[in-house]
Design a protein around this motif. Structure first.
Motif, PDB file in Angstrom:
ATOM      1  N   ASN A   9       0.817  -1.350  -0.042  1.00 43.13           N
ATOM      2  CA  ASN A   9       0.419   0.013  -0.283  1.00 43.13           C
ATOM      3  C   ASN A   9       1.176   0.879   0.062  1.00 43.13           C
ATOM      4  N   VAL A  10       0.484   2.406  -0.750  1.00 46.18           N
ATOM      5  CA  VAL A  10       1.550   3.336  -0.914  1.00 46.18           C
ATOM      6  C   VAL A  10       0.237   4.467  -0.523  1.00 46.18           C
ATOM      7  N   ILE A  16       5.405   4.438   1.976  1.00 44.51           N
ATOM      8  CA  ILE A  16       4.562   3.599   2.373  1.00 44.51           C
ATOM      9  C   ILE A  16       3.950   3.364   3.633  1.00 44.51           C
ATOM     10  N   TYR A 142       5.834  -4.845 -10.208  1.00 42.89           N
ATOM     11  CA  TYR A 142       5.652  -3.715  -8.501  1.00 42.89           C
ATOM     12  C   TYR A 142       4.537  -3.520  -9.242  1.00 42.89           C
ATOM     13  N   LEU A 144       1.544  -1.465  -6.968  1.00 44.85           N
ATOM     14  CA  LEU A 144       0.843  -0.854  -6.074  1.00 44.85           C
ATOM     15  C   LEU A 144      -0.470  -0.676  -5.674  1.00 44.85           C
ATOM     16  N   THR A 146      -2.528   2.504  -4.601  1.00 46.82           N
ATOM     17  CA  THR A 146      -2.578   3.284  -4.124  1.00 46.82           C
ATOM     18  C   THR A 146      -3.475   4.520  -3.285  1.00 46.82           C
ATOM     19  N   PHE A 157       8.050   4.684  -1.411  1.00 46.41           N
ATOM     20  CA  PHE A 157       7.823   2.861  -2.058  1.00 46.41           C
ATOM     21  C   PHE A 157       9.712   2.937  -1.881  1.00 46.41           C
TER      22      PHE A 157
END
Length: 188
Positions: A9-10, A16, A142, A144, A146, A157
């Protein structure tokens, strides 16, 4: 060669964790997002943890399925977490449990060795550990999730890199609460 996936999660501004290692900005995930993370974790054959993320995960998930009000997905996540082999990278922890082994030496060398072996995908988590793998060019994907929040600073991140890394977008998906998932594969 095994695939190495870094997903977390970002915040929209790329963190992060906010300053002070605060992850309260993410709140509990929607059922759909939690299910996506569960499905991802079930597809992972080996999880690599840095110390801080290991401490966070191991403080809850060994008994997450026994918590009052645990959902079916949380119960399955806890069981999967316990069953999945894990490698913890730390020079300060003395021992690890729950189907895990501890590596105190060169993380990049060990991750390189693990990638060269047989087996399914590996997940990597923890900012410092993932940054080392990122700088070494070891990450293949990757992911993410977001969140629509700006925290202004904290644990990023992505790390600073010596050269560009070109990526291919392989998935986008929107979840409740405005969370947008993007997955990218490293272009080799």
């Amino acid at each position: 060669m095994r695939k190495l996936i870094f997903g977390m999660n970002v915040t929209l501004d790329g963190y992060i964790a906010a300053t002070g290692v605060d992850i309260g900005w993410s709140g509990p995930p929607s059922d759909e997002l939690f299910q996506w993370w569960l499905d991802r974790e079930r597809a992972i054959d080996l999880t690599l943890y840095g110390r801080r993320l290991w401490e966070t995960m191991s403080s809850y998930w060994p008994t997450g399925d026994e918590q009052p009000g645990a959902t079916a997905a949380e119960i399955e996540f806890a069981r999967n977490w316990r069953d999945t082999p894990k490698v913890v990278f730390s020079s300060t922890i003395g021992e690890v449990g729950w189907n895990s082994r501890l590596v105190t030496g060169d993380a990049v060398a060990e991750i390189t060795r693990l990638k060269a072996g047989d087996g399914g995908p590996m997940g990597i988590g923890g900012a410092t550990l993932a940054a080392a793998a990122m700088r070494a060019g070891l990450i293949d994907e990757y992911a993410l999730a977001t969140y629509p929040v700006l925290v202004g600073g904290g644990t990023p991140f992505f790390t600073a890199l010596d050269s560009w890394v070109n990526l291919n977008l392989v998935e986008t998906r929107t979840f409740p609460g405005g969370v947008v998932l993007t997955r990218y594969e490293t272009r080799r």
